[in-house]
Scaffold this motif. Structure first.
Motif, PDB file in Angstrom:
ATOM      1  N   UNK A 144       4.884 -31.080  39.919  1.00 54.67           N
ATOM      2  CA  UNK A 144       6.298 -30.702  39.992  1.00 54.67           C
ATOM      3  C   UNK A 144       6.974 -30.676  38.617  1.00 54.67           C
ATOM      4  N   UNK A 145       6.767 -31.695  37.747  1.00 53.88           N
ATOM      5  CA  UNK A 145       7.374 -31.632  36.413  1.00 53.88           C
ATOM      6  C   UNK A 145       6.971 -30.381  35.637  1.00 53.88           C
ATOM      7  N   UNK A 146       5.700 -29.979  35.733  1.00 55.75           N
ATOM      8  CA  UNK A 146       5.236 -28.785  35.032  1.00 55.75           C
ATOM      9  C   UNK A 146       5.907 -27.525  35.565  1.00 55.75           C
ATOM     10  N   UNK A 147       6.113 -27.476  36.870  1.00 52.43           N
ATOM     11  CA  UNK A 147       6.777 -26.316  37.465  1.00 52.43           C
ATOM     12  C   UNK A 147       8.229 -26.218  37.011  1.00 52.43           C
ATOM     13  N   UNK A 148       8.904 -27.363  36.926  1.00 59.62           N
ATOM     14  CA  UNK A 148      10.294 -27.364  36.453  1.00 59.62           C
ATOM     15  C   UNK A 148      10.341 -27.007  34.970  1.00 59.62           C
ATOM     16  N   UNK A 149       9.402 -27.527  34.199  1.00 52.42           N
ATOM     17  CA  UNK A 149       9.328 -27.177  32.776  1.00 52.42           C
ATOM     18  C   UNK A 149       9.174 -25.680  32.580  1.00 52.42           C
ATOM     19  N   UNK A 150       8.364 -25.058  33.406  1.00 48.93           N
ATOM     20  CA  UNK A 150       8.160 -23.606  33.314  1.00 48.93           C
ATOM     21  C   UNK A 150       9.467 -22.858  33.555  1.00 48.93           C
ATOM     22  N   UNK A 151      10.226 -23.302  34.542  1.00 51.71           N
ATOM     23  CA  UNK A 151      11.519 -22.677  34.846  1.00 51.71           C
ATOM     24  C   UNK A 151      12.460 -22.788  33.651  1.00 51.71           C
ATOM     25  N   UNK A 152      12.507 -23.975  33.049  1.00 50.48           N
ATOM     26  CA  UNK A 152      13.390 -24.202  31.903  1.00 50.48           C
ATOM     27  C   UNK A 152      12.974 -23.367  30.697  1.00 50.48           C
ATOM     28  N   UNK A 153      11.688 -23.346  30.409  1.00 54.73           N
ATOM     29  CA  UNK A 153      11.197 -22.609  29.240  1.00 54.73           C
ATOM     30  C   UNK A 153      11.362 -21.104  29.423  1.00 54.73           C
TER      31      UNK A 153
END
Length: 286
Positions: free
Chosen positions: A251-260
């Motif tokens: 989940x953290x990686x998925x949110x990071x992708x959205x932010x980036x």
């Protein structure tokens, strides 16, 4: 003559009883209930071990034990829980504050040290634990808590009154459909992030009792983060911060992708007390 039940008698009986019912921490169960019933701390409880309970107290405790056997959370049974050293009222209409969420508070306080009078927006305020704690810890701040649920707003307002907080206000708003017109220095949120398909795997205490609307977005667990990056330019000051809690696993990686993908690059990942990645802090330059 009816039996006299002292504190120590109840601890011994209940510890054995909860153990037979396969509770993992049987002594902690009865300690929590008795501390709430007698309005005392754990240490005081053992200093009062010879104290007998009244019939009314025994009746209340008996009812609480029955509810706990059905896996109802202790916090809902007693109506309160601790968060960042303060007692907050909770009810089945709001999410129970977790220790890991205190990491959002710590990171926010540290990140706002250079701000003179920060304006803070708490999205999905629930019991108001995040908003109220920041209002108490950062004396010169102005805090706004938003929630879709009118019941949550009422509980948050009760908590702010009990804790004597004056630099805070609460507004009922569905952030997925609307957003505030003010500009904020910090946007903070512990949004519903559990994917709908993962809900059946939750602990019984959580799945069957805590409000579903506070746990899941009824989708992939990313709905609110996508909404945040969309509305952030409209609700933050020129130099500002976004601090959010995230789930476990990927989940953290998925949110990071959205932010980036939305152009945010100054991102800090913070672990919780168990070493899991649970908080993201984003510095924003508009």
């Amino acid at each position: 003559m009816s039996k006299i039940w002292r504190v120590i008698d109840l601890i011994h009986w209940s510890e054995s009883y909860f153990k037979d019912k396969a509770f993992q921490n049987p002594r902690s169960e009865i300690e929590w209930l008795l501390c709430s019933l007698l309005e005392c701390g754990r240490l005081d409880l053992y200093m009062r071990f010879e104290e007998p309970l009244s019939k009314v107290q025994l009746s209340t405790l008996r009812n609480w034990v029955k509810r706990r056997l059905k896996k109802e959370p202790l916090q809902y049974i007693t109506g309160s829980c601790d968060f960042y050293g303060r007692e907050f009222l909770v009810a089945p209409k709001v999410l129970i504050p977790r220790p890991e969420t205190e990491r959002l508070i710590e990171e926010s306080i540290k990140s706002l040290e250079s701000f003179q009078s920060p304006k803070i927006l708490d999205i999905g305020t629930g019991s108001g634990c995040i908003a109220i704690t920041l209002a108490k810890e950062i004396k010169n701040s102005l805090v706004v808590g938003l929630d879709k649920s009118s019941e949550s707003i009422l509980i948050a307002e009760k908590n702010s009154i009990r804790l004597n907080v004056n630099n805070i206000s609460f507004t009922q708003m569905d952030i997925l459909k609307d957003y505030p017109k003010d500009k904020f220095d910090l946007v903070i949120s512990n949004p519903p992030y559990i994917p709908k398909n993962d809900m059946p795997e939750l602990m019984e205490d959580v799945r069957d009792f805590e409000p579903e609307i506070a746990l899941t977005d009824f989708g992939d667990g990313l709905t609110f983060y996508k909404r945040f990056v969309k509305i952030l330019p409209n609700i933050v000051s020129r130099k500002s911060l976004l601090v959010v809690e995230v789930g476990i696993g990927d989940h953290p990686d998925n949110v990071l992708s959205i932010l980036k993908e939305s152009g945010y690059s100054d991102i800090k990942i913070i672990n919780d007390y168990n070493g899991d990645r649970r908080v993201l802090r984003i510095k924003i330059q508009n």
